[in-house]
Design a protein around this motif. Structure first.
Motif, short mmCIF file in Angstrom:
data_model
loop_
_atom_site.label_atom_id
_atom_site.label_comp_id
_atom_site.label_asym_id
_atom_site.label_seq_id
_atom_site.Cartn_x
_atom_site.Cartn_y
_atom_site.Cartn_z
N ILE A 134 -2.00 4.55 -4.63
CA ILE A 134 -3.02 3.92 -3.73
C ILE A 134 -2.51 4.05 -2.62
CG2 ILE A 134 -4.00 1.88 -3.08
CD1 ILE A 134 -4.06 1.00 -6.20
N LEU A 135 -1.10 3.71 -2.14
CA LEU A 135 -0.49 3.71 -0.99
C LEU A 135 -0.43 5.26 -0.40
CD1 LEU A 135 2.33 1.08 -1.39
CD2 LEU A 135 0.14 0.89 0.07
N TYR A 136 -0.23 5.92 -1.25
CA TYR A 136 -0.22 7.49 -0.81
C TYR A 136 -1.37 7.91 -0.37
CZ TYR A 136 4.72 8.63 -1.82
OH TYR A 136 6.17 8.85 -1.58
N ILE A 137 -2.60 7.59 -1.22
CA ILE A 137 -3.83 7.99 -0.54
C ILE A 137 -4.40 7.31 0.53
CG2 ILE A 137 -6.14 7.44 -1.25
CD1 ILE A 137 -5.42 7.70 -4.26
N VAL A 138 -3.82 6.19 0.86
CA VAL A 138 -3.89 5.47 2.06
C VAL A 138 -3.23 6.16 3.15
CG1 VAL A 138 -3.69 3.23 3.56
CG2 VAL A 138 -4.55 3.15 1.09
N VAL A 139 -2.25 6.52 3.11
CA VAL A 139 -1.52 7.27 3.90
C VAL A 139 -2.00 8.75 4.33
CG1 VAL A 139 0.88 8.71 4.25
CG2 VAL A 139 0.88 6.35 3.46
N PHE A 140 -2.57 9.13 3.34
CA PHE A 140 -3.14 10.58 3.32
C PHE A 140 -4.54 10.58 4.16
CE2 PHE A 140 -6.56 13.78 1.77
CZ PHE A 140 -5.74 14.90 1.90
N ILE A 141 -5.17 9.50 3.89
CA ILE A 141 -6.61 9.36 4.56
C ILE A 141 -6.18 8.96 6.09
CG2 ILE A 141 -8.67 7.56 4.66
CD1 ILE A 141 -8.41 7.56 1.95
N LEU A 142 -5.27 8.13 6.40
CA LEU A 142 -4.88 7.57 7.62
C LEU A 142 -4.64 8.84 8.41
CD1 LEU A 142 -4.60 5.04 9.22
CD2 LEU A 142 -2.19 4.80 8.19
N VAL A 143 -3.29 9.61 8.09
CA VAL A 143 -2.76 10.92 8.86
C VAL A 143 -3.92 11.87 8.90
CG1 VAL A 143 -1.15 12.57 8.75
CG2 VAL A 143 -0.60 10.55 7.91
N LEU A 144 -4.73 12.22 7.74
CA LEU A 144 -5.77 12.98 8.11
C LEU A 144 -6.75 12.68 9.15
CD1 LEU A 144 -6.98 15.83 7.19
CD2 LEU A 144 -8.04 14.67 5.17
N SER A 145 -7.30 11.27 9.08
CA SER A 145 -8.30 11.08 10.03
C SER A 145 -7.74 10.88 11.25
CB SER A 145 -8.60 9.41 9.44
OG SER A 145 -9.03 9.38 8.11
#
Length: 393
Positions: free
Chosen positions: A369-380
């Motif tokens: 979950i945290l890695y997905i959040v990080v992925f979305i945050l950085v990509l966004s």
């Protein structure tokens, strides 16, 4: 920095990594088995080592921007040599914990300075420079980890003495080959005295702040592999030797992937693409861990973890270098290592709390979950700030 060749920077990184890899793998074993220190106390000692590493990284990076890096590096490496000499002579309790705390500070300082100095190599792309440094850093870990057991079986004093000799050799390498950074930094410093210091654009500040938070989360979860996955595997009935093999795969994989990345540099993969790909691979590795109950599952998870760290970890300082102004390179390279060290310090503690309140499986789910959040945050952020970020040499 025309007088400094990448090969000398890579060699310095290799020696530093090799010397420190004689210390950290045996810390817990030595303290518990030889000095009979409790695991709780060992945890506190390791936490102090990580905290001092954060302080050393931050201070080393900041001072790089203000003073001559040649002398800063000589002082820190010489201090490391003296500390290792002291550790060779006095390694009983509590002297060992005292030396380890000082080593954490010097190690963080050394890494921050070497990374900061690497930003001054402008005839080679920063992405390639940091890929090479990451390759040699891990070569040091591979060689050191394979030798530490042999030296430890002979004498712990010999082990620390060999580490001290390595840093003595590093002092010689720096004295002979790093003199060029003296004049280069002096020129930069004089230029800064006669012009207004470049202020980092607000968009760069926003993105770098988000990237550092992402780096902290990435390392907190990554540390579960070094701290809690071993216990989880033994509870499933796997011998500890099987867990050790996974790290052999990791070390060999990192070297192979870095060699491949060096070849693929001609296809101009960006640091942003490497980071996004790396985070994706790290995420999937924990997804595999959730369902792993056969050894092959752990091997696949480790391969994905290796692919993720080998692509993302060297790309992060390379991107930070391009996004930081010339008068603040050290500050932000120090911040990279400081945030990573903070994640390494908090990882075992946070993982232990999650396991005690839930389970190992939930730990892996939270990591996903945290890695997905990080992925979305950085990509966004990359999408939103596309075209608005300022890149420096």
């Amino acid at each position: 920095m025309p007088n400094l060749k990448l090969r000398w920077l890579a060699l310095s990184t290799l020696i530093s990594s090799l010397g420190m890899s004689f210390i950290w793998p045996l810390t817990s074993v030595y303290l518990h088995n030889q000095l009979h220190i409790s695991l709780t106390t060992i945890g506190v000692v390791l936490l102090i080592n990580s905290v001092t590493s954060v302080l050393g990284s931050s201070l080393g990076g900041i001072l790089y921007d203000r003073f001559n890096p040649f002398y800063l590096l000589i002082y820190s490496v010489s201090a490391t040599f003296v500390i290792l000499c002291g550790l060779s002579i006095w390694h009983s309790w509590p002297f060992f914990s005292f030396w380890l705390g000082l080593l954490g500070f010097c190690s963080g300082w050394n890494i921050a300075l070497l990374n900061s100095i690497s930003t001054s190599i402008r005839n080679i792309s920063s992405k390639r420079v940091f890929n090479v440094l990451y390759l040699f850093q891990n070569l040091g870990v591979v060689i050191g980890s394979s030798l530490v057991g042999y030296f430890y079986s002979i004498s712990v004093t010999l082990l620390f003495a060999v580490a001290a000799v390595l840093f003595l050799g590093l002092i010689v390498v720096i004295l002979v080959n790093f003199q060029g950074i003296n004049s280069s930094r002096s020129i930069d410093h004089q230029a800064h005295l006669h012009k207004k210091v470049v202020k980092l654009p607000i968009n760069n500040q926003i993105f770098l702040s988000i990237l550092f938070i992402a780096l902290l989360i990435i390392w907190v979860m990554y540390q579960q592999w070094t701290s809690n996955v071993s216990v989880y595997m033994t509870e499933l009935g796997f011998p500890l030797s099987k867990y050790s093999i996974l790290w052999t795969i990791n070390a060999g994989g990192i070297v192979l992937i870095q060699l491949i990345l060096s070849y693929l540099n001609q296809y101009n993969f960006t640091s942003q693409e490497q980071i996004i790909f790396g985070i994706s691979s790290l995420t999937i590795s924990f997804v595999v861990l959730i369902f792993a109950n056969q050894y092959i599952g752990f091997v696949i998870a480790m391969l994905l973890l290796t692919l993720g760290e080998a692509t993302a970890f060297p790309a992060i300082p390379a991107l930070v270098n391009r996004l930081s102004s010339r008068n603040a390179k050290g500050k932000y390279q120090g911040a990279v290592n400081a945030w990573a060290s903070a994640g390494r310090a908090l990882g075992p503690l946070i993982g232990g709390i999650i396991i005690e309140t839930t389970s190992y499986i939930w730990l892996f789910k939270i990591a996903v979950i945290l890695y997905i959040v990080v992925f979305i945050l950085v990509l966004s952020c990359l999408k939103i700030l596309n075209g608005k970020l300022t890149y420096f040499d």
